[in-house]
Design an enzyme around this catalytic site. Structure first.
Site, short mmCIF file in Angstrom:
data_model
loop_
_atom_site.label_atom_id
_atom_site.label_comp_id
_atom_site.label_asym_id
_atom_site.label_seq_id
_atom_site.Cartn_x
_atom_site.Cartn_y
_atom_site.Cartn_z
N ASP A 123 -6.28 12.81 -9.27
CA ASP A 123 -5.51 12.59 -8.99
C ASP A 123 -4.51 13.10 -9.75
O ASP A 123 -3.16 13.11 -9.95
CB ASP A 123 -5.64 11.10 -9.98
CG ASP A 123 -6.42 9.71 -9.20
OD1 ASP A 123 -7.42 9.44 -9.00
OD2 ASP A 123 -5.35 9.04 -8.81
N GLN A 173 -13.71 0.82 -4.26
CA GLN A 173 -12.78 1.49 -3.70
C GLN A 173 -13.91 2.22 -2.12
O GLN A 173 -13.39 2.07 -1.13
CB GLN A 173 -11.81 2.83 -4.32
CG GLN A 173 -10.60 2.27 -4.52
CD GLN A 173 -11.01 1.94 -6.54
OE1 GLN A 173 -12.12 1.89 -6.38
NE2 GLN A 173 -10.09 2.18 -7.44
N GLY A 231 -4.73 5.83 -4.75
CA GLY A 231 -4.84 7.18 -4.09
C GLY A 231 -3.37 8.02 -4.24
O GLY A 231 -2.42 7.97 -4.24
O1 MRU Z 1 -6.94 4.37 -8.92
P1 MRU Z 1 -7.24 4.78 -7.53
O2 MRU Z 1 -8.09 4.22 -6.72
O3 MRU Z 1 -5.41 4.81 -7.40
O4 MRU Z 1 -7.94 6.12 -7.37
C1 MRU Z 1 -8.37 6.44 -6.28
C2 MRU Z 1 -8.70 7.90 -6.68
O5 MRU Z 1 -9.47 8.45 -7.48
C3 MRU Z 1 -8.87 8.82 -5.97
O6 MRU Z 1 -9.88 9.70 -5.81
C4 MRU Z 1 -7.88 10.21 -5.89
O7 MRU Z 1 -6.45 9.41 -5.56
C5 MRU Z 1 -8.57 11.13 -4.91
S1 MRU Z 1 -7.00 10.34 -3.17
C6 MRU Z 1 -7.16 11.00 -2.13
#
Ligand code: MRU
Length: 363
Positions: free
Chosen positions: A255, A214, A57
């Site tokens: 992100d 997730q 995240g």
């Molecule tokens: O690959 P990840 O699990 O780190 O990706 C996370 C996401 O895409 C979330 O939706 C994003 O980071 C927003 S978190 C507040």
């Protein structure tokens, strides 16, 4: 109604520091089956934890990265090690690059680790009486402050976001943008949590979010902890849910957001935004200002992380396809600003024209 009056918890802190300054992460790979912890005090362990999604995240990765770099500074200056200020900075620069390469899309990682490095450089240049060891201690303190600020920022943006949703909303979300991802409280899930505290009755459809699930593992877990009604769906069901008028709005995290509002988020977010536009359903992004990339005019320049093909080929360690199958595994996609209704941030809600509203928010 105050927060204490409702038993909703304040979310789970994915990163914490114990009395001996050890940096401890919730091992997000193990949820929801077990709540276990990973000691990421050593630099190499923090690199592993970010790359392999022990912590994940964008905002949580940023905070973890800040602790990784500050902890590295402490380790190279600890008792008995003598280091010139120039060598201290050189080694820190190398470590910063190494951390930033672990997850290329989440810009918070660059933002927070650049912040730690720049602070080190300022202290080296300005405060000649400070030893590298003393500077390292200040960097660690700075990482701790960054972590503490996240909950405040997330709660603020969640409050702003709540003004945009109906009283009993049915919401679709993707991936996990809760307290685990945003270092406390949450962004997209933060809005939902704040809505419940306001006395609204949100219900949530949760995309499972293949390949790392997730949504199924983490978002479902957080919503259950908070007692917010939720239904898990396969990613392919979103069109059905929208066409049958089962949701009022979509909220996702981010992100990296370019200066024109184009938004990188977990793969599959773009599909939802296109569907939402077609069905005339508001599509909201919730993110702190540290997710905006001041150096990027538009989304086409966002680096997209491609991950191990095994994530697509295997489920729970077993292949779901033919032997020697090829696969493709981009971890993020970019949703064009034209599909986004508004962006919730800690300084207010940004509306189109995003070029203008983002520039004002960051000024
Ligand atoms: O690959 P990840 O699990 O780190 O990706 C996370 C996401 O895409 C979330 O939706 C994003 O980071 C927003 S978190 C507040």
């Amino acid at each position: 109604m105050s927060i204490q009056e409702i038993d909703i918890g304040s979310g789970t802190m994915p990163v914490s520091v114990d009395d001996e300054n050890r940096v401890v992460l919730i091992d997000q790979r193990a949820l929801p089956q077990s709540l276990s912890y990973f000691d990421a005090s050593k630099f190499e362990d923090m690199l592993y934890a970010i790359k392999h999604m022990v912590v994940r995240g964008a905002p949580s990765i940023g905070v973890a990265g800040a602790f990784g770099l500050a902890g590295y500074a402490v380790s190279i200056t600890s008792e008995g090690k003598s280091l010139s200020r120039e060598d201290f900075l050189k080694q820190l620069e190398k470590a910063r690059i190494e951390i930033q390469e672990t997850r290329p899309t989440a810009v918070n990682l660059m933002w927070e680790t650049d912040g730690i490095y720049n602070k080190a450089r300022e202290l080296v240049e300005a405060e000649s009486e400070l030893s590298p060891g003393q500077i390292a201690e200040r960097l660690f303190e700075s990482a701790r402050q960054t972590m503490d600020e996240h909950v405040r920022k997330n709660r603020k943006l969640s409050e702003y976001g709540c003004d945009f949703i109906p009283k009993d909303p049915s919401i679709l979300t993707h991936c996990n943008a809760g307290s685990l991802a945003a270092c406390g409280w949450g962004t997209a899930l933060g809005v939902i949590r704040s809505a419940k505290i306001r006395g609204y009755s949100p219900t949530v459809f949760v995309d499972e979010t293949r390949p790392r699930s997730q949504g199924a593992r983490l978002t479902m877990w957080e919503l259950k902890e908070d007692g917010i009604p939720s239904k898990l769906i396969c990613d392919s069901m979103a069109g059905y849910v929208m066409a049958n008028k089962l949701i009022d709005l979509v909220i996702v995290g981010a992100d990296r957001i370019a200066m024109n509002g184009d938004t990188a988020n977990k793969i599959g977010t773009y599909n939802l935004a296109v569907l939402a536009k077609y069905h005339d359903i508001p599509f909201y992004v919730a993110a702190p200002l540290s997710t905006f990339d001041r150096n990027l005019e538009e989304g086409s320049g966002i680096p997209i992380e491609h991950r191990d093909l095994d994530e697509v080929i295997n489920v729970n360690g077993a292949s779901i396809t033919v032997k020697d199958a090829e696969a493709f595994n981009p971890a993020f996609d970019v949703t064009p600003a034209s599909l986004i209704t508004a962006i919730f941030t800690e300084v207010g809600v940004l509306r189109p024209d995003f070029k203008d509203s983002i520039a004002k928010a960051l000024a």
